[in-house]
Scaffold this active site. Structure first.
Site, mmCIF file in Angstrom:
data_model
loop_
_atom_site.group_PDB
_atom_site.id
_atom_site.type_symbol
_atom_site.label_atom_id
_atom_site.label_comp_id
_atom_site.label_asym_id
_atom_site.label_seq_id
_atom_site.Cartn_x
_atom_site.Cartn_y
_atom_site.Cartn_z
ATOM 1 N N ASP A 52 0.853 -1.195 0.000
ATOM 2 C CA ASP A 52 0.000 0.000 0.000
ATOM 3 C C ASP A 52 0.887 1.243 0.000
ATOM 4 O O ASP A 52 1.899 1.311 0.690
ATOM 5 C CB ASP A 52 -0.920 -0.010 1.237
ATOM 6 C CG ASP A 52 -2.067 0.977 1.091
ATOM 7 O OD1 ASP A 52 -3.221 0.530 0.952
ATOM 8 O OD2 ASP A 52 -1.814 2.203 1.112
ATOM 9 N N ILE A 53 0.491 2.223 -0.800
ATOM 10 C CA ILE A 53 1.286 3.448 -0.951
ATOM 11 C C ILE A 53 1.272 4.284 0.329
ATOM 12 O O ILE A 53 2.151 5.108 0.559
ATOM 13 C CB ILE A 53 0.750 4.258 -2.164
ATOM 14 C CG1 ILE A 53 1.824 5.165 -2.730
ATOM 15 C CG2 ILE A 53 -0.509 5.033 -1.821
ATOM 16 C CD1 ILE A 53 1.499 5.699 -4.116
ATOM 17 N N ASN A 87 -13.090 -3.248 2.076
ATOM 18 C CA ASN A 87 -14.073 -2.171 2.197
ATOM 19 C C ASN A 87 -15.010 -2.175 0.993
ATOM 20 O O ASN A 87 -14.576 -2.458 -0.130
ATOM 21 C CB ASN A 87 -13.358 -0.820 2.281
ATOM 22 C CG ASN A 87 -12.504 -0.695 3.527
ATOM 23 O OD1 ASN A 87 -12.874 -1.189 4.587
ATOM 24 N ND2 ASN A 87 -11.356 -0.045 3.405
ATOM 25 N N VAL A 126 -10.896 3.081 -3.742
ATOM 26 C CA VAL A 126 -10.481 2.601 -5.068
ATOM 27 C C VAL A 126 -11.455 1.502 -5.474
ATOM 28 O O VAL A 126 -11.596 0.487 -4.766
ATOM 29 C CB VAL A 126 -9.035 2.071 -5.061
ATOM 30 C CG1 VAL A 126 -8.658 1.534 -6.435
ATOM 31 C CG2 VAL A 126 -8.053 3.174 -4.637
ATOM 32 N N HIS A 160 -10.249 -5.142 -3.526
ATOM 33 C CA HIS A 160 -8.928 -5.397 -2.952
ATOM 34 C C HIS A 160 -9.067 -5.814 -1.497
ATOM 35 O O HIS A 160 -9.959 -5.369 -0.787
ATOM 36 C CB HIS A 160 -8.018 -4.172 -3.077
ATOM 37 C CG HIS A 160 -8.634 -2.900 -2.571
ATOM 38 N ND1 HIS A 160 -9.521 -2.163 -3.322
ATOM 39 C CD2 HIS A 160 -8.503 -2.252 -1.396
ATOM 40 C CE1 HIS A 160 -9.900 -1.107 -2.634
ATOM 41 N NE2 HIS A 160 -9.310 -1.142 -1.440
ATOM 42 N N HIS A 185 -7.078 -5.847 2.049
ATOM 43 C CA HIS A 185 -5.946 -5.291 2.809
ATOM 44 C C HIS A 185 -5.415 -6.372 3.744
ATOM 45 O O HIS A 185 -6.184 -7.006 4.468
ATOM 46 C CB HIS A 185 -6.402 -4.127 3.702
ATOM 47 C CG HIS A 185 -6.899 -2.913 2.991
ATOM 48 N ND1 HIS A 185 -6.153 -1.757 2.877
ATOM 49 C CD2 HIS A 185 -8.080 -2.643 2.384
ATOM 50 C CE1 HIS A 185 -6.848 -0.839 2.229
ATOM 51 N NE2 HIS A 185 -8.031 -1.347 1.924
#
Ligand code: AMP
Ligand code: ZN
Length: 114
Positions: free
Chosen positions: A31-32, A88, A97, A101, A103
């Site tokens: 993750d950025i 999410n 986003v 995805h 996490h």
């Protein structure tokens, strides 16, 4: 694939990502904006916007993502200490986003979900 999807662009390498795992079906990258020492996002390569958009017949996708997360947790040595998996969905779920995805968070004591 929607041309404006950030995570599809990571899959096609149109934008750079800190990729930690890839196979035919999934991509995993750091993750950025990490919220924990380990914060990896695991995505299906095929575009699907939200959990709501995964048809029941394709529910095995979730198993694939969780299986990948579990293996990465073992690799990072956080399987025994513990980790959190979060997916999410839509606005009130905190999704920002719109490409499904998972996490993977770990490496520190995680507290309430807020
Ligand atoms: P969510 O809020 O569940 O939709 O999570 C989206 C996550 O994507 C956030 O944790 C962001 O920090 C992360 N993110 C956004 N852009 C990038 C990127 N280019 N590379 C890696 N992670 C990103
Ligand atoms: Zn996408």
């Amino acid at each position: 694939m929607p041309s404006d999807c950030l995570f599809c662009k990571l899959v096609t390498r149109e934008i750079p990502g800190d990729i930690v795992y890839e196979d035919e079906d999934v991509l995993a990258f750091n993750d950025i904006s990490p919220q924990a020492p380990t914060h990896i996002l695991i995505i299906p390569k095929q575009h699907v916007a939200t959990v709501n958009d995964v048809p029941e017949e394709q529910a095995s996708l979730f198993g694939t993502l969780v299986g990948c997360a579990k293996r990465l947790a073992i690799q990072r040595g956080i399987d025994a200490s513990g980790y959190r998996l979060i997916m999410n969905c839509n606005g009130e779920g905190g999704q920002t986003v719109f490409h499904v995805h998972l996490h993977l968070l770990g490496g520190r004591q995680l507290t309430g979900l807020g």
